[in-house]
Design an enzyme around this catalytic site. Sequence first.
Site, PDB file in Angstrom:
ATOM      1  N   THR A 149       0.819  -1.220   0.000  1.00  0.00           N
ATOM      2  CA  THR A 149       0.000   0.000   0.000  1.00  0.00           C
ATOM      3  C   THR A 149       0.848   1.263   0.000  1.00  0.00           C
ATOM      4  O   THR A 149       0.499   2.254  -0.630  1.00  0.00           O
ATOM      5  CB  THR A 149      -0.912   0.014   1.249  1.00  0.00           C
ATOM      6  OG1 THR A 149      -1.805  -1.079   1.139  1.00  0.00           O
ATOM      7  CG2 THR A 149      -1.720   1.290   1.355  1.00  0.00           C
ATOM      8  N   SER A 155       1.561  -7.434  -1.512  1.00  0.00           N
ATOM      9  CA  SER A 155       2.218  -8.548  -0.808  1.00  0.00           C
ATOM     10  C   SER A 155       1.364  -9.811  -0.763  1.00  0.00           C
ATOM     11  O   SER A 155       1.837 -10.865  -0.356  1.00  0.00           O
ATOM     12  CB  SER A 155       2.657  -8.138   0.592  1.00  0.00           C
ATOM     13  OG  SER A 155       1.574  -8.123   1.480  1.00  0.00           O
ATOM     14  N   SER A 156       0.118  -9.731  -1.213  1.00  0.00           N
ATOM     15  CA  SER A 156      -0.670 -10.963  -1.343  1.00  0.00           C
ATOM     16  C   SER A 156      -0.068 -11.859  -2.429  1.00  0.00           C
ATOM     17  O   SER A 156      -0.361 -13.046  -2.487  1.00  0.00           O
ATOM     18  CB  SER A 156      -2.118 -10.630  -1.695  1.00  0.00           C
ATOM     19  OG  SER A 156      -2.619  -9.759  -0.719  1.00  0.00           O
ATOM     20  N   THR A 213       1.599  -4.871   4.010  1.00  0.00           N
ATOM     21  CA  THR A 213       1.398  -5.366   5.373  1.00  0.00           C
ATOM     22  C   THR A 213       0.777  -6.765   5.408  1.00  0.00           C
ATOM     23  O   THR A 213       0.946  -7.490   6.374  1.00  0.00           O
ATOM     24  CB  THR A 213       0.490  -4.411   6.171  1.00  0.00           C
ATOM     25  OG1 THR A 213      -0.751  -4.274   5.478  1.00  0.00           O
ATOM     26  CG2 THR A 213       1.128  -3.061   6.354  1.00  0.00           C
ATOM     27  N   ASP A 214       0.047  -7.126   4.328  1.00  0.00           N
ATOM     28  CA  ASP A 214      -0.736  -8.369   4.396  1.00  0.00           C
ATOM     29  C   ASP A 214       0.112  -9.602   4.724  1.00  0.00           C
ATOM     30  O   ASP A 214      -0.302 -10.448   5.510  1.00  0.00           O
ATOM     31  CB  ASP A 214      -1.487  -8.600   3.073  1.00  0.00           C
ATOM     32  CG  ASP A 214      -2.638  -7.611   2.900  1.00  0.00           C
ATOM     33  OD1 ASP A 214      -2.984  -6.919   3.867  1.00  0.00           O
ATOM     34  OD2 ASP A 214      -3.190  -7.551   1.779  1.00  0.00           O
ATOM     35  N   THR A 218       2.367 -10.758  13.991  1.00  0.00           N
ATOM     36  CA  THR A 218       1.185 -11.133  13.220  1.00  0.00           C
ATOM     37  C   THR A 218       0.441  -9.858  12.828  1.00  0.00           C
ATOM     38  O   THR A 218       0.359  -8.928  13.640  1.00  0.00           O
ATOM     39  CB  THR A 218       0.247 -11.992  14.121  1.00  0.00           C
ATOM     40  OG1 THR A 218       0.923 -13.208  14.414  1.00  0.00           O
ATOM     41  CG2 THR A 218      -1.068 -12.315  13.466  1.00  0.00           C
TER      42      THR A 218
HETATM   43  N1  ASP Z   1      -2.624  -5.370   0.094  1.00  0.00           N
HETATM   44  C1  ASP Z   1      -1.542  -4.565   0.619  1.00  0.00           C
HETATM   45  C2  ASP Z   1      -0.287  -5.415   0.623  1.00  0.00           C
HETATM   46  O1  ASP Z   1      -0.072  -6.178   1.505  1.00  0.00           O
HETATM   47  C3  ASP Z   1      -1.869  -4.090   1.996  1.00  0.00           C
HETATM   48  C4  ASP Z   1      -0.823  -3.208   2.637  1.00  0.00           C
HETATM   49  O2  ASP Z   1       0.267  -2.957   2.187  1.00  0.00           O
HETATM   50  O3  ASP Z   1      -1.123  -2.689   3.730  1.00  0.00           O
HETATM   51  O4  ASP Z   1       0.489  -5.309  -0.286  1.00  0.00           O
END
Ligand code: ASP
Length: 344
Positions: A15, A60-61, A91-92, A167
């Site tokens: 993000t 990151s998914s 963050t994911d 986590t």
């Molecule tokens: N979908 C995003 C990712 O993990 C969420 C984030 O960065 O907070 O790439």
Amino acid sequence: MDKSSAVLLIFTGGTISMSEDSSTGALRPIDFERLQDFMPELNDIGVRFKSIPFTPFIDSSDMNPDIWEKMAMIIQKNYNDFDGFVILHGTDTMAYSASALSFMLENLSKPVIFTGAQLPIGMLRSDAKENMLTAIEIATAYENGQPIVPEVCIFFEDTLFRGNRTTKKNAEHFNAFNSYNYPPLAKAGVHIKYFRSYIHYNEPNLKLKVRTKTDRNVAILKLFPGITQHTVEAILHIPNLKAVVMESFGAGNAPRKKWLFDALKSANERGIIVVNRSQCSTGTVEMGRYETSLNLMHAGVLSAHDCTVEAIVTKLMYLLGEFSQPEQIKQKLTISLSGEMTVS
Ligand code: ASP
């Protein structure tokens, strides 16, 4: 920050590096040139830095072990030229990547700090800059020539955590992470306060060993009241399966069904490693405390103690990739390799 310090920034995406697509309204990664425009502060922070952007940036998914290998190799290649490393990451799955790197970077003696943001860097209320600038400060924090935090960590909002204890807990608030079974390594307020007794220091002068082999033949079997024999058998008979994380109840308890015992025992006899992890965030598996977990020991199930799911999955992938002898893998599962679990 110290002008003579040098930090390597590895931009993977997330993000932090996204903006809204004008047609769909969905957040998608932008390119590195646009991202730099949002970060003029980087040129004023007083440390030397080099950026390595992934092309393209990824959500990151889409993270996977090949990209963990890429990150580990970048760190190895640049290890002697930088005081610390900051990895900008979605963050994911950040907790999976931080856990994986904590196993891959053996004998680490420099800071590797993951961070990201809940809002894109271009948005007014974004948490991106604070997270990134504090992560850089931590990655370059040295005392008497030694790094203060020579571990793989996650810094988010105001807290520094050991990466393989962390986590993602919140998809809404800025405090997106927690480490339920290990205290924070530092808190950032007006000053950054380090809690040194919780920080791990490897023997100095050990050479960094990067171990990047992984094996993905790992599955998670999450128990719930009413789970059928068919479901359990289907998971335990996945072709090429080598290890299963069984997510059990409370202190490591499972239904006392004969078919479950038989299925787990048969998996063990077929060479599949089964590790028992609690569905609770806090606390530890204590096999044998209740009758409902005693049987699991007799079926050959091992304990994940107080490991996070991210740490035990990546530990299994790493052990299965690097070691071929099941007994050696099982022995390494009983010990903490990189501070990932508490074994009494
Ligand atoms: N979908 C995003 C990712 O993990 C969420 C984030 O960065 O907070 O790439």
